[in-house]
Motif scaffolding. Structure first.
Motif, PDB file in Angstrom:
ATOM      1  N   GLY A   1       0.730  -1.159  -0.096  1.00 24.62           N
ATOM      2  CA  GLY A   1      -0.016  -0.043  -0.042  1.00 24.62           C
ATOM      3  C   GLY A   1       0.983   1.137  -0.039  1.00 24.62           C
ATOM      4  N   ARG A   2       2.140   1.060  -0.024  1.00 25.67           N
ATOM      5  CA  ARG A   2       3.153   2.316  -0.100  1.00 25.67           C
ATOM      6  C   ARG A   2       2.930   3.004  -1.296  1.00 25.67           C
ATOM      7  NH1 ARG A   2       6.654   3.830   3.259  1.00 25.67           N
ATOM      8  NH2 ARG A   2       6.388   1.593   4.306  1.00 25.67           N
ATOM      9  N   LEU A   3       2.742   4.377  -1.417  1.00 28.70           N
ATOM     10  CA  LEU A   3       2.691   5.086  -2.749  1.00 28.70           C
ATOM     11  C   LEU A   3       3.846   6.195  -2.543  1.00 28.70           C
ATOM     12  CD1 LEU A   3       1.077   5.909  -5.262  1.00 28.70           C
ATOM     13  CD2 LEU A   3       0.255   7.696  -3.585  1.00 28.70           C
ATOM     14  N   THR A   4       4.754   6.116  -3.347  1.00 28.65           N
ATOM     15  CA  THR A   4       5.833   7.114  -3.566  1.00 28.65           C
ATOM     16  C   THR A   4       5.605   7.868  -4.714  1.00 28.65           C
ATOM     17  OG1 THR A   4       7.379   5.043  -2.940  1.00 28.65           O
ATOM     18  CG2 THR A   4       8.411   7.083  -3.827  1.00 28.65           C
TER      19      THR A   4
ATOM     20  N   ARG B   1      -8.279  10.417   0.898  1.00 32.79           N
ATOM     21  CA  ARG B   1      -9.435  10.302   1.864  1.00 32.79           C
ATOM     22  C   ARG B   1      -9.327   8.827   2.829  1.00 32.79           C
ATOM     23  NH1 ARG B   1     -15.090   8.585  -0.566  1.00 32.79           N
ATOM     24  NH2 ARG B   1     -14.081   6.694  -0.500  1.00 32.79           N
ATOM     25  N   SER B   2      -9.453   9.284   4.176  1.00 33.30           N
ATOM     26  CA  SER B   2      -9.026   8.233   4.970  1.00 33.30           C
ATOM     27  C   SER B   2     -10.078   8.101   6.055  1.00 33.30           C
ATOM     28  CB  SER B   2      -7.739   8.281   5.811  1.00 33.30           C
ATOM     29  OG  SER B   2      -7.428   7.475   6.629  1.00 33.30           O
ATOM     30  N   ASN B   3     -10.384   7.039   6.659  1.00 32.77           N
ATOM     31  CA  ASN B   3     -11.240   6.857   7.605  1.00 32.77           C
ATOM     32  C   ASN B   3     -11.023   7.425   9.115  1.00 32.77           C
ATOM     33  OD1 ASN B   3     -13.341   5.261   5.942  1.00 32.77           O
ATOM     34  ND2 ASN B   3     -12.336   3.446   6.331  1.00 32.77           N
ATOM     35  N   SER B   4      -9.595   7.452   9.096  1.00 37.16           N
ATOM     36  CA  SER B   4      -8.994   7.855  10.229  1.00 37.16           C
ATOM     37  C   SER B   4      -8.696   9.321  10.391  1.00 37.16           C
ATOM     38  CB  SER B   4      -7.902   7.001  10.883  1.00 37.16           C
ATOM     39  OG  SER B   4      -6.864   6.962   9.888  1.00 37.16           O
ATOM     40  N   ASP B   5      -8.392   9.841   9.382  1.00 33.84           N
ATOM     41  CA  ASP B   5      -7.928  11.242   9.468  1.00 33.84           C
ATOM     42  C   ASP B   5      -8.735  12.006   8.445  1.00 33.84           C
ATOM     43  OD1 ASP B   5      -5.522  10.692  11.158  1.00 33.84           O
ATOM     44  OD2 ASP B   5      -4.854   9.533   9.222  1.00 33.84           O
ATOM     45  N   LYS B   6      -8.565  13.415   8.498  1.00 31.81           N
ATOM     46  CA  LYS B   6      -8.800  14.394   7.690  1.00 31.81           C
ATOM     47  C   LYS B   6      -8.334  14.268   6.201  1.00 31.81           C
ATOM     48  CE  LYS B   6      -5.905  18.430   9.174  1.00 31.81           C
ATOM     49  NZ  LYS B   6      -5.937  19.615   9.816  1.00 31.81           N
ATOM     50  N   PRO B   7      -8.811  14.684   5.197  1.00 30.68           N
ATOM     51  CA  PRO B   7      -8.325  14.743   4.135  1.00 30.68           C
ATOM     52  C   PRO B   7      -6.754  15.076   3.920  1.00 30.68           C
ATOM     53  CG  PRO B   7     -10.710  15.557   3.685  1.00 30.68           C
ATOM     54  CD  PRO B   7     -10.291  15.430   5.325  1.00 30.68           C
TER      55      PRO B   7
ATOM     56  N   HIS C   1      -4.002   2.463   3.433  1.00 30.98           N
ATOM     57  CA  HIS C   1      -4.638   1.456   4.279  1.00 30.98           C
ATOM     58  C   HIS C   1      -6.079   0.834   3.632  1.00 30.98           C
ATOM     59  CE1 HIS C   1      -1.683   1.809   7.494  1.00 30.98           C
ATOM     60  NE2 HIS C   1      -2.074   3.319   7.310  1.00 30.98           N
ATOM     61  N   LYS C   2      -6.691  -0.090   4.172  1.00 29.31           N
ATOM     62  CA  LYS C   2      -7.993  -0.381   3.679  1.00 29.31           C
ATOM     63  C   LYS C   2      -8.840   0.350   3.859  1.00 29.31           C
ATOM     64  CE  LYS C   2     -11.401  -3.915   4.415  1.00 29.31           C
ATOM     65  NZ  LYS C   2     -12.174  -5.076   5.249  1.00 29.31           N
TER      66      LYS C   2
ATOM     67  N   VAL D   1      -8.190   5.959  -6.839  1.00 30.80           N
ATOM     68  CA  VAL D   1      -7.584   4.651  -6.536  1.00 30.80           C
ATOM     69  C   VAL D   1      -7.951   4.286  -5.043  1.00 30.80           C
ATOM     70  CG1 VAL D   1      -5.469   3.484  -6.541  1.00 30.80           C
ATOM     71  CG2 VAL D   1      -5.753   5.391  -8.172  1.00 30.80           C
ATOM     72  N   ARG D   2      -8.544   3.308  -4.870  1.00 28.94           N
ATOM     73  CA  ARG D   2      -9.084   2.908  -3.596  1.00 28.94           C
ATOM     74  C   ARG D   2      -8.434   1.492  -3.266  1.00 28.94           C
ATOM     75  NH1 ARG D   2     -14.414   0.339  -2.360  1.00 28.94           N
ATOM     76  NH2 ARG D   2     -14.787   0.344   0.053  1.00 28.94           N
ATOM     77  N   ARG D   3      -8.134   1.243  -2.107  1.00 28.82           N
ATOM     78  CA  ARG D   3      -7.627   0.081  -1.307  1.00 28.82           C
ATOM     79  C   ARG D   3      -8.953  -0.554  -0.876  1.00 28.82           C
ATOM     80  NH1 ARG D   3      -2.261  -1.322   2.110  1.00 28.82           N
ATOM     81  NH2 ARG D   3      -2.431  -3.787   1.848  1.00 28.82           N
ATOM     82  N   ILE D   4      -9.064  -1.907  -1.192  1.00 28.17           N
ATOM     83  CA  ILE D   4     -10.366  -2.492  -0.654  1.00 28.17           C
ATOM     84  C   ILE D   4     -10.074  -3.632   0.221  1.00 28.17           C
ATOM     85  CG2 ILE D   4     -12.009  -1.652  -2.617  1.00 28.17           C
ATOM     86  CD1 ILE D   4     -11.510  -4.365  -3.941  1.00 28.17           C
TER      87      ILE D   4
END
Length: 288
Positions: free
Chosen positions: A169-172, A184-190, A216-217, A284-287
């Motif tokens: 899941g690493r994006l360089t 967009r993350s479930n745990s943090d602000k954009p 992350h997922k 692009v979304r990690r599922i």
């Protein structure tokens, strides 16, 4: 008799003028027909520079949308496997200006970037290998060739390129002066992935910095061109970055549905006004 002669002469003059007008109109229509045909050929050629299909990556969703203002465009996106799918390149770019010149520059930039990325980012078991270092080399080579060979054209491209490791899941990434993609993350602000260097092709031998994030997922990366944020309605109000963030917050979770949702919101905002600029998005979304 003299009146008849004058009338006949007048009619002849009008007929000659009408024939000349018809001749010029025919020439104009012929030129327009040739121009439209050449533009259509250009559109067909340019469409070949976009990926026919987006990569099918296990555990990931990728969706994209592209709508030009003219038959040819300076926007482009790309998504392609590297080293047999061990990595994937994700690109969003916008060439300055519009029309044929921008389309030609887009084709050049896209071709150079993909070629250098595929050349540099193949894993070779060397201890010195790192995705960040090899990505820098690919961007540097692309930038220097354009700046040194085509600098007189005064053309440049803002560009975001991310190298995704689907397993970790690493994006360089490097952001060459482009509109910041948003995570967009479930745990943090954009999170905004802001520029790490200047636009591509402006200056030779400049430094570009790499950054890394971990997706992350259910995290989603949205990249877009300023045709989205700068979309105007009849009152000259912009769609804006804030509305994009609102779409991310309120919109669907899946990448495909989200892209469709944002395009719908942009169209509702623009309403009866003309489309001002090319509109391009990629999500692009990690599922898993």
């Amino acid at each position: 008799t003299s009146i008849i002669i004058v009338l006949v002469a007048y009619l002849i003059i009008q007929i000659v003028r009408a024939l000349e007008h018809a001749r010029r109109l025919k020439q104009s229509e012929l030129k327009r027909s040739v121009f439209e045909r050449e533009m259509e050929i250009g559109r067909q050629i340019q469409s070949g520079f976009f990926p026919e299909t987006l990569p099918d990556i296990s555990g990931w969703e990728i969706s994209a949308f592209f709508r030009p203002t003219r038959q040819v465009s300076g926007d482009f996106y790309d998504a392609f496997p590297i080293d047999g799918g061990r990595l994937h390149g994700l690109v969003m770019a916008d060439v300055c200006d519009k029309g044929v010149g921008a389309a030609l520059f887009m084709a050049l930039t896209r071709s150079l970037l993909r070629a250098f990325a595929l050349q540099n980012l193949n894993y070779n078991d060397l201890e010195t290998y790192s995705v960040g270092h090899e990505l820098k080399q690919a961007i540097r080579s692309t930038n220097d060739y354009i700046a040194e060979t085509h600098g007189r054209a005064n053309m440049f491209a803002t560009l975001f390129i991310g190298i995704l490791d689907p397993h970790s899941g690493r994006l360089t990434y490097i952001n060459c002066g482009h509109e910041p993609p948003i995570v967009r993350s479930n745990s943090d602000k954009p999170l905004f992935l802001r520029p790490t260097g200047p636009a591509l092709g402006m200056f030779p031998t400049v430094e570009f910095q790499t950054e890394e994030i971990l997706l992350h997922k259910d995290d989603l990366l949205l990249a877009f061109t300023d045709g989205v944020t700068d979309a105007q309605n009849d009152a000259d109000d912009l769609f804006s970055n804030q509305k994009v963030v609102d779409c991310l917050t309120e919109g669907p979770r899946s990448s495909e549905d989200l892209v469709e949702f944002i395009v719908q919101k942009v169209d509702e905002h623009v309403a009866a006004a003309n489309q001002f600029d090319d509109i391009t998005l990629m999500a692009v979304r990690r599922i898993t």
